[in-house]
Scaffold this motif. Structure first.
Motif: not given
Length: 158
Positions: A103-109, A124-142
């Motif tokens: 849900l939501g948008e990808l973050p900018g750099p 209906s299951h959901q989990m909190t994740i974290r996302v970070k832009s690394c410029g050319e790609y994204y990383v996710y805390w899973l």
């Protein structure tokens, strides 16, 4: 997430190949700890299993889906579009019965590390994740999913 505003002390670190040795000063009391910095972009593990792509139908016994055993940490989704889908995929695609979507948008750099909600298709299951832009790609805390029917999936399109 960082410990902004908190005082950190220097430590000496020695790389011993498969492990590190740290020399640190004893904290003033039990209320103090140590700060550890991590470069999420450089330290992320690759998640590049083709069966994770949401365009691939799940075939019983075919995928190695076992995300209930995923270690907590940062991951780079390294195939397809390289992002978690931003739309709800069909169930029974992407490696398991319930593929993930964000849900939501990808973050900018300049946004740094942001918190998002991941949902799983058809549930209906959901989990909190974290996302970070690394410029050319994204990383996710899973983290581990509830069971083998839930999988961290990778999108083909935005």
């Amino acid at each position: 997430m960082t410990n902004e505003g908190q005082a950190c002390r220097n430590a000496r670190v020695r790389n011993c190949g498969s492990y590190y040795v740290y020399q640190m000063e004893k904290p003033a009391s039990w209320q103090y700890g140590f700060c550890v910095a991590q470069d999420q972009c450089a330290d992320a593990r690759d998640m590049d299993d083709r069966w994770r792509l949401v365009v691939n139908p799940t075939v019983s016994g075919q995928s190695g889906a076992a995300d209930q055993n995923t270690k907590k940490g940062w991951y780079r989704l390294d195939i397809g579009h390289g992002t978690m889908p931003l739309y709800e995929p069909d169930t029974n695609y992407g490696g398991a019965a319930y593929p993930s979507w964000m849900l939501g948008e990808l973050p900018g750099p300049d946004d740094g590390e942001v918190e998002r909600t991941a949902r799983f298709a058809g549930t209906s299951h959901q989990m909190t994740i974290r996302v970070k832009s690394c410029g050319e790609y994204y990383v996710y805390w899973l983290q581990p999913t509830p069971n083998a029917n839930y999988v961290w999936s990778i999108g083909m399109y935005t």
